[in-house]
Design a protein around this motif. Structure first.
Motif, PDB file in Angstrom:
ATOM      1  N   LYS A 111      35.835  43.399 -12.242  1.00 18.89           N
ATOM      2  CA  LYS A 111      34.511  43.812 -12.706  1.00 18.89           C
ATOM      3  C   LYS A 111      33.987  42.782 -13.711  1.00 18.89           C
ATOM      4  O   LYS A 111      34.640  42.487 -14.717  1.00 18.89           O
ATOM      5  N   LEU A 112      32.798  42.240 -13.442  1.00 23.42           N
ATOM      6  CA  LEU A 112      32.177  41.288 -14.356  1.00 23.42           C
ATOM      7  C   LEU A 112      31.751  42.030 -15.621  1.00 23.42           C
ATOM      8  O   LEU A 112      31.004  43.003 -15.555  1.00 23.42           O
ATOM      9  N   VAL A 113      32.245  41.585 -16.784  1.00 23.89           N
ATOM     10  CA  VAL A 113      31.903  42.258 -18.040  1.00 23.89           C
ATOM     11  C   VAL A 113      31.089  41.377 -18.985  1.00 23.89           C
ATOM     12  O   VAL A 113      30.437  41.891 -19.880  1.00 23.89           O
ATOM     13  N   THR A 114      31.111  40.053 -18.788  1.00 26.61           N
ATOM     14  CA  THR A 114      30.313  39.150 -19.618  1.00 26.61           C
ATOM     15  C   THR A 114      29.782  38.010 -18.757  1.00 26.61           C
ATOM     16  O   THR A 114      30.532  37.415 -17.984  1.00 26.61           O
ATOM     17  N   ARG A 115      28.490  37.726 -18.946  1.00 32.38           N
ATOM     18  CA  ARG A 115      27.835  36.591 -18.275  1.00 32.38           C
ATOM     19  C   ARG A 115      27.011  35.899 -19.337  1.00 32.38           C
ATOM     20  O   ARG A 115      26.124  36.497 -19.932  1.00 32.38           O
ATOM     21  N   ALA A 116      27.318  34.623 -19.606  1.00 29.91           N
ATOM     22  CA  ALA A 116      26.627  33.900 -20.680  1.00 29.91           C
ATOM     23  C   ALA A 116      26.762  32.397 -20.479  1.00 29.91           C
ATOM     24  O   ALA A 116      27.448  31.939 -19.565  1.00 29.91           O
ATOM     25  N   LEU A 117      26.107  31.662 -21.358  1.00 30.80           N
ATOM     26  CA  LEU A 117      26.329  30.233 -21.497  1.00 30.80           C
ATOM     27  C   LEU A 117      27.055  30.035 -22.821  1.00 30.80           C
ATOM     28  O   LEU A 117      26.739  30.708 -23.806  1.00 30.80           O
ATOM     29  N   ARG A 118      28.029  29.144 -22.852  1.00 24.82           N
ATOM     30  CA  ARG A 118      28.779  28.874 -24.072  1.00 24.82           C
ATOM     31  C   ARG A 118      28.881  27.373 -24.287  1.00 24.82           C
ATOM     32  O   ARG A 118      29.099  26.623 -23.332  1.00 24.82           O
ATOM     33  N   PRO A 119      28.753  26.927 -25.540  1.00 25.59           N
ATOM     34  CA  PRO A 119      28.891  25.494 -25.810  1.00 25.59           C
ATOM     35  C   PRO A 119      30.347  25.040 -25.669  1.00 25.59           C
ATOM     36  O   PRO A 119      31.268  25.755 -26.056  1.00 25.59           O
ATOM     37  N   VAL A 120      30.505  23.858 -25.101  1.00 24.09           N
ATOM     38  CA  VAL A 120      31.807  23.194 -25.043  1.00 24.09           C
ATOM     39  C   VAL A 120      31.566  21.793 -25.599  1.00 24.09           C
ATOM     40  O   VAL A 120      31.242  20.868 -24.870  1.00 24.09           O
ATOM     41  N   GLY A 121      31.638  21.696 -26.903  1.00 23.10           N
ATOM     42  CA  GLY A 121      31.306  20.447 -27.576  1.00 23.10           C
ATOM     43  C   GLY A 121      29.797  20.243 -27.625  1.00 23.10           C
ATOM     44  O   GLY A 121      29.027  21.007 -27.044  1.00 23.10           O
ATOM     45  N   ALA A 122      29.392  19.193 -28.321  1.00 21.60           N
ATOM     46  CA  ALA A 122      27.962  18.897 -28.474  1.00 21.60           C
ATOM     47  C   ALA A 122      27.370  18.457 -27.141  1.00 21.60           C
ATOM     48  O   ALA A 122      27.924  17.609 -26.452  1.00 21.60           O
ATOM     49  N   GLY A 123      26.250  19.073 -26.774  1.00 27.23           N
ATOM     50  CA  GLY A 123      25.514  18.665 -25.592  1.00 27.23           C
ATOM     51  C   GLY A 123      26.053  19.160 -24.255  1.00 27.23           C
ATOM     52  O   GLY A 123      25.570  18.744 -23.211  1.00 27.23           O
ATOM     53  N   HIS A 124      27.043  20.030 -24.264  1.00 26.06           N
ATOM     54  CA  HIS A 124      27.611  20.556 -23.018  1.00 26.06           C
ATOM     55  C   HIS A 124      27.607  22.088 -23.058  1.00 26.06           C
ATOM     56  O   HIS A 124      28.121  22.685 -23.999  1.00 26.06           O
ATOM     57  N   GLN A 125      27.029  22.674 -22.039  1.00 26.55           N
ATOM     58  CA  GLN A 125      26.998  24.138 -21.905  1.00 26.55           C
ATOM     59  C   GLN A 125      27.825  24.544 -20.686  1.00 26.55           C
ATOM     60  O   GLN A 125      27.665  23.968 -19.603  1.00 26.55           O
ATOM     61  N   ALA A 126      28.666  25.518 -20.862  1.00 30.18           N
ATOM     62  CA  ALA A 126      29.466  26.043 -19.756  1.00 30.18           C
ATOM     63  C   ALA A 126      28.889  27.374 -19.301  1.00 30.18           C
ATOM     64  O   ALA A 126      28.405  28.168 -20.112  1.00 30.18           O
ATOM     65  N   THR A 127      28.959  27.605 -18.009  1.00 24.73           N
ATOM     66  CA  THR A 127      28.714  28.934 -17.473  1.00 24.73           C
ATOM     67  C   THR A 127      29.965  29.725 -17.821  1.00 24.73           C
ATOM     68  O   THR A 127      31.070  29.340 -17.442  1.00 24.73           O
ATOM     69  N   TYR A 128      29.800  30.804 -18.572  1.00 24.10           N
ATOM     70  CA  TYR A 128      30.939  31.583 -19.070  1.00 24.10           C
ATOM     71  C   TYR A 128      30.937  32.954 -18.425  1.00 24.10           C
ATOM     72  O   TYR A 128      29.899  33.620 -18.372  1.00 24.10           O
ATOM     73  N   ARG A 129      32.095  33.343 -17.906  1.00 26.70           N
ATOM     74  CA  ARG A 129      32.244  34.663 -17.290  1.00 26.70           C
ATOM     75  C   ARG A 129      33.537  35.293 -17.780  1.00 26.70           C
ATOM     76  O   ARG A 129      34.549  34.607 -17.960  1.00 26.70           O
TER      77      ARG A 129
END
Length: 180
Positions: A111-129
């Motif tokens: 079951k998907l409980v979180t859907r977001a974007l998260r920073p991974v260092g400066a200038g990089h965004q990860a799709t976070y699940r």
């Protein structure tokens, strides 16, 4: 007195205790993480690198930790198909053993409980699940055993961070990543 003052100031300005853990660099596909020296870094294979963050339970599928996955592992992210952020990461075909207890299998899909974007260092965004994954017997009977699967996906950098043990330090370490 000075130590108390430093810890208090750290809590006041960052919301976290002062960091006194010795670290070492871990570089993967141009991303460098500063991880605790006590973490064990495995050898890179077709799936990536397994970073062991803790002990190896007798019933667990593997030692506590997370994976840094590269392009090949991402291309086989679900039953031989490329990873899709709207689905769990499920390398391989067929049933997967339940991470905390190999006597059981994953109740797929989770079951998907979180859907977001998260920073991974400066200038990089990860799709976070974050997925809540239940575990069942081979005959699909619920067991009450479950875990959370966390995924940070950086499609441009072709990196996927796959964590089935929810180490509380990993998010902050990824946020402070550096890139070359």
């Amino acid at each position: 007195m000075l130590t108390t003052l430093v810890v208090t100031a750290s809590l006041l300005f960052t919301g976290a205790p002062a960091q006194s853990v010795a670290t070492k660099p871990l570089t993967f596909r141009g991303m460098t993480l500063q991880i605790p020296k006590t973490w064990k870094v495995g050898k890179e294979d077709m799936w990536g690198i397994h970073v062991k963050t803790g002990g190896c339970g007798r019933r667990a599928v593997e030692c506590r930790g997370f994976y840094l996955v590269g392009p090949e592992g991402i291309s086989l992210g679900r039953h031989g198909n490329p990873y899709n952020p709207e689905e769990q990461y499920h390398p391989g075909n067929g049933l997967s053993a339940c991470a905390p207890d190999k006597r059981y299998v994953e109740d797929f899909p989770g079951k998907l409980v979180t859907r977001a974007l998260r920073p991974v260092g400066a200038g990089h965004q990860a799709t976070y699940r974050v997925w809540r994954v239940g575990c069942t017997t081979q005959s699909a009977k619920r067991t009450g055993v479950s875990y959370q699967e966390r995924i940070w996906h950086l499609p441009t950098s072709k990196i996927l961070v796959f964590d089935r043990w929810s180490d509380s330090r990993l998010g902050a370490i990824l946020k402070r990543a550096t890139w070359n």
